[in-house]
Design a protein around this motif. Structure first.
Motif, PDB file in Angstrom:
ATOM      1  N   GLN A   9      41.332  37.432  42.453  1.00  5.62           N
ATOM      2  CA  GLN A   9      41.660  38.373  41.397  1.00  5.62           C
ATOM      3  C   GLN A   9      42.740  37.820  40.474  1.00  5.62           C
ATOM      4  O   GLN A   9      43.253  38.536  39.620  1.00  5.62           O
ATOM      5  CB  GLN A   9      42.133  39.698  42.009  1.00  5.62           C
ATOM      6  CG  GLN A   9      41.081  40.375  42.876  1.00  5.62           C
ATOM      7  CD  GLN A   9      41.624  41.588  43.598  1.00  5.62           C
ATOM      8  OE1 GLN A   9      42.436  42.337  43.055  1.00  5.62           O
ATOM      9  NE2 GLN A   9      41.191  41.806  44.816  1.00  5.62           N
ATOM     10  N   ASN A  10      43.068  36.540  40.642  1.00  3.37           N
ATOM     11  CA  ASN A  10      44.077  35.903  39.807  1.00  3.37           C
ATOM     12  C   ASN A  10      43.399  34.942  38.845  1.00  3.37           C
ATOM     13  O   ASN A  10      42.676  34.027  39.269  1.00  3.37           O
ATOM     14  CB  ASN A  10      45.087  35.160  40.676  1.00  3.37           C
ATOM     15  CG  ASN A  10      46.230  34.599  39.862  1.00  3.37           C
ATOM     16  OD1 ASN A  10      46.123  33.558  39.241  1.00  3.37           O
ATOM     17  ND2 ASN A  10      47.346  35.328  39.842  1.00  3.37           N
ATOM     18  N   LEU A  11      43.620  35.121  37.537  1.00  3.54           N
ATOM     19  CA  LEU A  11      42.900  34.319  36.547  1.00  3.54           C
ATOM     20  C   LEU A  11      43.261  32.841  36.616  1.00  3.54           C
ATOM     21  O   LEU A  11      42.401  31.979  36.402  1.00  3.54           O
ATOM     22  CB  LEU A  11      43.178  34.857  35.141  1.00  3.54           C
ATOM     23  CG  LEU A  11      42.657  36.257  34.810  1.00  3.54           C
ATOM     24  CD1 LEU A  11      42.696  36.494  33.308  1.00  3.54           C
ATOM     25  CD2 LEU A  11      41.258  36.495  35.347  1.00  3.54           C
ATOM     26  N   LEU A  12      44.515  32.515  36.899  1.00  2.00           N
ATOM     27  CA  LEU A  12      44.892  31.100  36.964  1.00  2.00           C
ATOM     28  C   LEU A  12      44.330  30.444  38.214  1.00  2.00           C
ATOM     29  O   LEU A  12      43.903  29.287  38.170  1.00  2.00           O
ATOM     30  CB  LEU A  12      46.412  30.944  36.913  1.00  2.00           C
ATOM     31  CG  LEU A  12      47.071  31.394  35.620  1.00  2.00           C
ATOM     32  CD1 LEU A  12      48.518  30.930  35.576  1.00  2.00           C
ATOM     33  CD2 LEU A  12      46.319  30.864  34.401  1.00  2.00           C
ATOM     34  N   TRP A  13      44.328  31.148  39.323  1.00  2.00           N
ATOM     35  CA  TRP A  13      43.704  30.599  40.532  1.00  2.00           C
ATOM     36  C   TRP A  13      42.221  30.347  40.286  1.00  2.00           C
ATOM     37  O   TRP A  13      41.684  29.293  40.657  1.00  2.00           O
ATOM     38  CB  TRP A  13      43.892  31.553  41.700  1.00  2.00           C
ATOM     39  CG  TRP A  13      43.227  31.071  42.960  1.00  2.00           C
ATOM     40  CD1 TRP A  13      42.023  31.455  43.464  1.00  2.00           C
ATOM     41  CD2 TRP A  13      43.740  30.072  43.859  1.00  2.00           C
ATOM     42  NE1 TRP A  13      41.744  30.771  44.619  1.00  2.00           N
ATOM     43  CE2 TRP A  13      42.779  29.922  44.893  1.00  2.00           C
ATOM     44  CE3 TRP A  13      44.896  29.304  43.898  1.00  2.00           C
ATOM     45  CZ2 TRP A  13      42.958  29.019  45.944  1.00  2.00           C
ATOM     46  CZ3 TRP A  13      45.080  28.417  44.943  1.00  2.00           C
ATOM     47  CH2 TRP A  13      44.114  28.276  45.952  1.00  2.00           C
ATOM     48  N   ARG A  14      41.544  31.290  39.661  1.00  2.00           N
ATOM     49  CA  ARG A  14      40.122  31.135  39.371  1.00  2.00           C
ATOM     50  C   ARG A  14      39.888  29.904  38.484  1.00  2.00           C
ATOM     51  O   ARG A  14      38.974  29.116  38.722  1.00  2.00           O
ATOM     52  CB  ARG A  14      39.581  32.388  38.677  1.00  2.00           C
ATOM     53  CG  ARG A  14      39.596  33.644  39.543  1.00  2.00           C
ATOM     54  CD  ARG A  14      39.177  34.874  38.742  1.00  2.00           C
ATOM     55  NE  ARG A  14      37.772  34.791  38.391  1.00  2.00           N
ATOM     56  CZ  ARG A  14      36.788  35.290  39.125  1.00  2.00           C
ATOM     57  NH1 ARG A  14      37.052  35.912  40.252  1.00  2.00           N
ATOM     58  NH2 ARG A  14      35.535  35.180  38.728  1.00  2.00           N
ATOM     59  N   HIS A  15      40.735  29.751  37.461  1.00  2.00           N
ATOM     60  CA  HIS A  15      40.528  28.651  36.524  1.00  2.00           C
ATOM     61  C   HIS A  15      40.794  27.299  37.179  1.00  2.00           C
ATOM     62  O   HIS A  15      39.958  26.381  37.106  1.00  2.00           O
ATOM     63  CB  HIS A  15      41.424  28.821  35.302  1.00  2.00           C
ATOM     64  CG  HIS A  15      41.289  27.705  34.311  1.00  2.00           C
ATOM     65  ND1 HIS A  15      40.328  27.700  33.323  1.00  2.00           N
ATOM     66  CD2 HIS A  15      41.968  26.533  34.170  1.00  2.00           C
ATOM     67  CE1 HIS A  15      40.419  26.571  32.625  1.00  2.00           C
ATOM     68  NE2 HIS A  15      41.418  25.855  33.116  1.00  2.00           N
ATOM     69  N   PHE A  16      41.959  27.152  37.804  1.00  2.00           N
ATOM     70  CA  PHE A  16      42.359  25.837  38.316  1.00  2.00           C
ATOM     71  C   PHE A  16      41.585  25.428  39.567  1.00  2.00           C
ATOM     72  O   PHE A  16      41.572  24.242  39.913  1.00  2.00           O
ATOM     73  CB  PHE A  16      43.857  25.810  38.594  1.00  2.00           C
ATOM     74  CG  PHE A  16      44.705  25.620  37.362  1.00  2.00           C
ATOM     75  CD1 PHE A  16      44.814  24.377  36.756  1.00  2.00           C
ATOM     76  CD2 PHE A  16      45.392  26.689  36.805  1.00  2.00           C
ATOM     77  CE1 PHE A  16      45.589  24.200  35.617  1.00  2.00           C
ATOM     78  CE2 PHE A  16      46.176  26.521  35.667  1.00  2.00           C
ATOM     79  CZ  PHE A  16      46.267  25.276  35.070  1.00  2.00           C
ATOM     80  N   THR A  17      40.946  26.360  40.250  1.00  2.00           N
ATOM     81  CA  THR A  17      40.156  25.999  41.428  1.00  2.00           C
ATOM     82  C   THR A  17      38.657  26.014  41.154  1.00  2.00           C
ATOM     83  O   THR A  17      37.853  25.835  42.061  1.00  2.00           O
ATOM     84  CB  THR A  17      40.474  26.930  42.614  1.00  2.00           C
ATOM     85  OG1 THR A  17      40.158  28.291  42.261  1.00  2.00           O
ATOM     86  CG2 THR A  17      41.934  26.819  43.009  1.00  2.00           C
ATOM     87  N   GLY A  18      38.281  26.237  39.901  1.00  2.00           N
ATOM     88  CA  GLY A  18      36.874  26.094  39.521  1.00  2.00           C
ATOM     89  C   GLY A  18      35.975  27.247  39.892  1.00  2.00           C
ATOM     90  O   GLY A  18      34.763  27.056  40.036  1.00  2.00           O
TER      91      GLY A  18
END
Length: 281
Positions: free
Chosen positions: A149-158
């Motif tokens: 549910q975290n946008l940066l985690w989603r982005h940086f982990t693909g």
């Protein structure tokens, strides 16, 4: 005693909510007031079985991320949030940390802005709330594990996303977002969820670690994004960031230039509604 009180509170807080108050359809006739257990489980990203055990006093102390998800799903006040964390055996992260409480005025804005996709984020880029049209646009972002549910985690982990960008656009976003996260860390150095996110990102993403070492500090500004929607096709939208006075919450509004093909696509999305929301992939 604490486990029994936790169970009573969860049941009582669930009973005082209505489907309309959390953006859900009323559905068939209800035999009891409030939300169904399955509805709260969906909003909190938990299994119905686990929530049932919590409400029956049969589960152990829930983790801080689970408590935060429950507090958000149940629309708890700051005082209720602190009480829930104490019952679960944890310190309240809002005390000296990032406040993830949505003020009533912001909640009303979400409920009334039915023609504009709106996403509410905290200072750590955690999804706090989204209106139905945002879910239709980007997919469900507030379900599943807290990290997803975290946008940066989603982005940086693909994690798959409907947002499409060039390599240059991705690089610019990553630099700006990392600098924004460092600014948040400066304002809230003792927030456990923020500190945990940064540590996990540094371990999981060499790109984030490299940017983190640059030590840039700034606030993320508005931008434009292109979303490839599976039913209405590509839309390029303005993403305007509005800050909530007195908190670190940010409301991101997605709008199109009036009369453009993107505006037509957004209008079509309003028509088909959330029936095609699905996942964010």
């Amino acid at each position: 005693m604490e486990r029994e009180e936790l169970a009573r509170c969860l049941r009582g807080w669930r009973d005082r909510l209505t489907p309309a108050s959390v953006g859900l359809p009323a559905g068939a006739r209800r035999r009891a007031p409030g939300l169904r257990r399955a509805e709260v489980a969906l909003l909190a990203g938990l299994s119905v079985d686990y929530l049932a055990r919590l409400e029956q006093g049969r589960a152990g102390n829930p983790s801080p991320s689970v408590v935060e998800s429950l507090a958000r799903a149940l629309r708890l006040s700051d005082d209720e949030n602190a009480y829930l964390f104490r019952l679960a055996g944890h310190a309240d992260p809002r005390a000296g940390g990032i406040s993830r409480h949505i003020p009533p005025g912001v909640r009303r804005m979400l409920d009334r802005m039915t023609d504009t996709p709106v996403l509410v984020l905290d200072a750590a880029w955690q999804v706090v709330a989204a209106n139905p049209l945002l879910i239709a646009l980007l997919g469900e972002l507030s379900a599943g594990p807290a990290r997803d549910q975290n946008l940066l985690w989603r982005h940086f982990t693909g994690v798959p996303s409907r947002v499409v960008a060039t390599a240059g656009q991705d690089a610019a976003f990553e630099s700006a977002a990392t600098a924004d996260l460092r600014a948040a860390a400066g304002r809230h150095p003792d927030d456990p969820l923020l500190r945990g996110l940064i540590a996990d990102l540094r371990r999981a993403s060499p790109r984030f670690e490299s940017l983190w070492q640059e030590r840039a500090v700034s606030r993320h500004a508005s931008s434009r994004k292109t979303i490839l929607h599976p039913q209405v096709g590509p839309l390029t939208l303005d993403c305007d960031v509005l800050t909530v006075e007195g908190s670190d919450l940010r409301a991101v509004l997605y709008t199109a230039v009036p009369g453009s093909s993107d505006d037509d696509a957004l209008a079509l999305l309003r028509t088909i509604g959330t029936q095609f929301s699905g996942s964010a992939s």
